[in-house]
Design a protein around this motif. Structure first.
Motif, PDB file in Angstrom:
ATOM      1  N   LEU A  24     -55.141 -41.466   6.408  1.00 55.96           N
ATOM      2  CA  LEU A  24     -56.577 -42.376   6.226  1.00 55.96           C
ATOM      3  C   LEU A  24     -57.644 -41.799   7.046  1.00 55.96           C
ATOM      4  CD1 LEU A  24     -54.194 -45.623   7.018  1.00 55.96           C
ATOM      5  CD2 LEU A  24     -54.921 -44.826   5.044  1.00 55.96           C
ATOM      6  N   LEU A  25     -58.835 -42.230   6.432  1.00 52.24           N
ATOM      7  CA  LEU A  25     -59.891 -41.783   6.826  1.00 52.24           C
ATOM      8  C   LEU A  25     -60.443 -42.692   8.004  1.00 52.24           C
ATOM      9  CD1 LEU A  25     -61.884 -40.778   3.846  1.00 52.24           C
ATOM     10  CD2 LEU A  25     -60.935 -39.188   5.283  1.00 52.24           C
ATOM     11  N   ARG A  26     -61.180 -42.621   8.938  1.00 53.28           N
ATOM     12  CA  ARG A  26     -61.598 -43.203  10.082  1.00 53.28           C
ATOM     13  C   ARG A  26     -62.420 -44.461   9.384  1.00 53.28           C
ATOM     14  NH1 ARG A  26     -60.479 -43.028  14.808  1.00 53.28           N
ATOM     15  NH2 ARG A  26     -59.969 -40.932  15.930  1.00 53.28           N
ATOM     16  N   CYS A  27     -62.393 -45.536  10.127  1.00 54.15           N
ATOM     17  CA  CYS A  27     -63.375 -46.765   9.412  1.00 54.15           C
ATOM     18  C   CYS A  27     -64.838 -46.328   9.156  1.00 54.15           C
ATOM     19  CB  CYS A  27     -63.279 -47.796  10.378  1.00 54.15           C
ATOM     20  SG  CYS A  27     -64.291 -49.371  10.088  1.00 54.15           S
ATOM     21  N   PRO A  28     -65.257 -46.628   7.901  1.00 59.18           N
ATOM     22  CA  PRO A  28     -66.828 -46.314   7.770  1.00 59.18           C
ATOM     23  C   PRO A  28     -67.761 -47.087   8.399  1.00 59.18           C
ATOM     24  CG  PRO A  28     -65.706 -47.738   6.090  1.00 59.18           C
ATOM     25  CD  PRO A  28     -64.666 -47.404   6.772  1.00 59.18           C
ATOM     26  N   CYS A  29     -67.475 -48.308   9.005  1.00 66.37           N
ATOM     27  CA  CYS A  29     -68.284 -49.169   9.652  1.00 66.37           C
ATOM     28  C   CYS A  29     -68.230 -48.784  11.315  1.00 66.37           C
ATOM     29  CB  CYS A  29     -67.695 -50.694   9.755  1.00 66.37           C
ATOM     30  SG  CYS A  29     -67.722 -51.240   7.992  1.00 66.37           S
ATOM     31  N   CYS A  30     -67.114 -48.478  11.862  1.00 64.61           N
ATOM     32  CA  CYS A  30     -67.240 -48.191  13.206  1.00 64.61           C
ATOM     33  C   CYS A  30     -66.703 -46.912  13.741  1.00 64.61           C
ATOM     34  CB  CYS A  30     -66.494 -49.430  14.171  1.00 64.61           C
ATOM     35  SG  CYS A  30     -64.697 -49.392  14.000  1.00 64.61           S
ATOM     36  N   GLY A  31     -65.830 -46.169  12.940  1.00 66.21           N
ATOM     37  CA  GLY A  31     -65.414 -44.753  13.006  1.00 66.21           C
ATOM     38  C   GLY A  31     -63.937 -44.861  13.800  1.00 66.21           C
ATOM     39  N   SER A  32     -63.437 -46.140  14.070  1.00 65.74           N
ATOM     40  CA  SER A  32     -62.250 -46.247  14.521  1.00 65.74           C
ATOM     41  C   SER A  32     -61.055 -45.861  13.612  1.00 65.74           C
ATOM     42  CB  SER A  32     -61.995 -47.678  14.960  1.00 65.74           C
ATOM     43  OG  SER A  32     -62.834 -47.792  16.177  1.00 65.74           O
ATOM     44  N   ALA A  33     -59.921 -45.645  14.423  1.00 68.50           N
ATOM     45  CA  ALA A  33     -58.641 -45.350  13.628  1.00 68.50           C
ATOM     46  C   ALA A  33     -58.095 -46.709  12.880  1.00 68.50           C
ATOM     47  CB  ALA A  33     -57.505 -44.754  14.281  1.00 68.50           C
ATOM     48  N   PRO A  34     -57.828 -46.207  11.588  1.00 68.89           N
ATOM     49  CA  PRO A  34     -57.258 -47.591  10.793  1.00 68.89           C
ATOM     50  C   PRO A  34     -55.737 -47.538  10.944  1.00 68.89           C
ATOM     51  CG  PRO A  34     -57.525 -45.911   9.290  1.00 68.89           C
ATOM     52  CD  PRO A  34     -58.156 -45.527  10.616  1.00 68.89           C
ATOM     53  N   ALA A  35     -54.998 -48.735  10.318  1.00 65.51           N
ATOM     54  CA  ALA A  35     -53.447 -48.638  10.501  1.00 65.51           C
ATOM     55  C   ALA A  35     -53.053 -49.414   9.180  1.00 65.51           C
ATOM     56  CB  ALA A  35     -52.863 -49.343  11.831  1.00 65.51           C
ATOM     57  N   LEU A  36     -52.009 -48.835   8.710  1.00 64.01           N
ATOM     58  CA  LEU A  36     -51.208 -49.664   7.615  1.00 64.01           C
ATOM     59  C   LEU A  36     -50.609 -50.805   8.004  1.00 64.01           C
ATOM     60  CD1 LEU A  36     -49.515 -46.368   5.770  1.00 64.01           C
ATOM     61  CD2 LEU A  36     -51.357 -48.058   4.702  1.00 64.01           C
ATOM     62  N   ARG A  37     -50.599 -51.895   7.408  1.00 68.28           N
ATOM     63  CA  ARG A  37     -50.251 -53.137   7.734  1.00 68.28           C
ATOM     64  C   ARG A  37     -49.168 -53.670   6.838  1.00 68.28           C
ATOM     65  NH1 ARG A  37     -51.469 -53.032  13.014  1.00 68.28           N
ATOM     66  NH2 ARG A  37     -53.905 -53.102  13.258  1.00 68.28           N
ATOM     67  N   ASN A  38     -48.300 -54.759   7.198  1.00 66.52           N
ATOM     68  CA  ASN A  38     -47.497 -55.352   6.126  1.00 66.52           C
ATOM     69  C   ASN A  38     -46.979 -56.552   6.601  1.00 66.52           C
ATOM     70  OD1 ASN A  38     -44.870 -55.007   6.996  1.00 66.52           O
ATOM     71  ND2 ASN A  38     -45.193 -52.839   6.731  1.00 66.52           N
ATOM     72  N   SER A  39     -46.921 -57.364   5.779  1.00 63.50           N
ATOM     73  CA  SER A  39     -46.509 -58.719   6.129  1.00 63.50           C
ATOM     74  C   SER A  39     -45.450 -59.288   5.197  1.00 63.50           C
ATOM     75  CB  SER A  39     -47.613 -59.899   6.319  1.00 63.50           C
ATOM     76  OG  SER A  39     -47.111 -61.108   6.716  1.00 63.50           O
ATOM     77  N   LYS A  40     -44.261 -60.135   5.476  1.00 66.15           N
ATOM     78  CA  LYS A  40     -43.530 -60.666   4.417  1.00 66.15           C
ATOM     79  C   LYS A  40     -43.993 -61.581   3.482  1.00 66.15           C
ATOM     80  CE  LYS A  40     -39.152 -61.718   3.164  1.00 66.15           C
ATOM     81  NZ  LYS A  40     -39.192 -61.568   1.926  1.00 66.15           N
ATOM     82  N   ALA A  41     -43.924 -61.585   2.385  1.00 66.75           N
ATOM     83  CA  ALA A  41     -44.556 -62.382   1.377  1.00 66.75           C
ATOM     84  C   ALA A  41     -43.615 -63.797   1.234  1.00 66.75           C
ATOM     85  CB  ALA A  41     -44.761 -61.897  -0.092  1.00 66.75           C
ATOM     86  N   GLN A  42     -44.424 -64.930   1.170  1.00 63.58           N
ATOM     87  CA  GLN A  42     -43.431 -66.046   1.306  1.00 63.58           C
ATOM     88  C   GLN A  42     -42.943 -66.230  -0.255  1.00 63.58           C
ATOM     89  OE1 GLN A  42     -42.989 -68.050   3.831  1.00 63.58           O
ATOM     90  NE2 GLN A  42     -43.785 -66.396   4.956  1.00 63.58           N
ATOM     91  N   PHE A  43     -43.407 -65.740  -1.437  1.00 62.08           N
ATOM     92  CA  PHE A  43     -42.952 -66.219  -2.755  1.00 62.08           C
ATOM     93  C   PHE A  43     -41.749 -65.241  -3.186  1.00 62.08           C
ATOM     94  CE2 PHE A  43     -46.323 -63.059  -3.263  1.00 62.08           C
ATOM     95  CZ  PHE A  43     -45.787 -62.029  -3.916  1.00 62.08           C
ATOM     96  N   ALA A  44     -41.431 -64.132  -2.537  1.00 66.70           N
ATOM     97  CA  ALA A  44     -40.329 -63.595  -3.064  1.00 66.70           C
ATOM     98  C   ALA A  44     -39.516 -62.757  -1.901  1.00 66.70           C
ATOM     99  CB  ALA A  44     -40.698 -62.193  -3.860  1.00 66.70           C
ATOM    100  N   GLU A  45     -38.173 -62.766  -2.132  1.00 66.18           N
ATOM    101  CA  GLU A  45     -37.170 -62.451  -1.322  1.00 66.18           C
ATOM    102  C   GLU A  45     -37.529 -60.890  -0.377  1.00 66.18           C
ATOM    103  OE1 GLU A  45     -33.152 -62.765   0.618  1.00 66.18           O
ATOM    104  OE2 GLU A  45     -34.106 -64.156  -0.652  1.00 66.18           O
TER     105      GLU A  45
END
Length: 95
Positions: A24-45
């Motif tokens: 992942l490239l650094r943030c185009p706004c502030c130059g910080s490191a990004p992270a992949l995120r995930n969260s459980k969806a409520q609509f499917a198992e």
């Protein structure tokens, strides 16, 4: 016979190899490191929301729901896509 003996060797090898995380490239706004995120969806198992988010300023891609194999490359590509500056924006910053 143990349970591990019942699994085909090719399946064991595939299960043992973790999915490679995209670069992942650094943030185009502030130059910080990004992270992949995930969260459980409520609509499917077994469905999760996936997105990339800057750890400092909170800039993020849109959320994408589905399997990690499909969604992670898509949100990484969206994050890494940079729009060229317009001529008027480049003129304003050059002054």
């Amino acid at each position: 016979m143990q349970q591990a003996d019942l699994i085909a060797p090719a399946t064991q090898a595939a299960a043992a190899v973790p999915q490679a995380q995209p670069q992942l490239l650094r943030c185009p706004c502030c130059g910080s490191a990004p992270a992949l995120r995930n969260s459980k969806a409520q609509f499917a198992e077994d469905t999760y929301w996936h997105w990339v988010e800057c750890s400092a300023c909170g800039l993020a891609t849109r959320y994408m729901a589905g399997a990690a194999e499909r969604c992670i490359p898509a949100v990484a590509t969206a994050w890494n896509t940079r729009t060229p500056a317009s001529k008027s924006a480049a003129k304003d910053t050059a002054q």
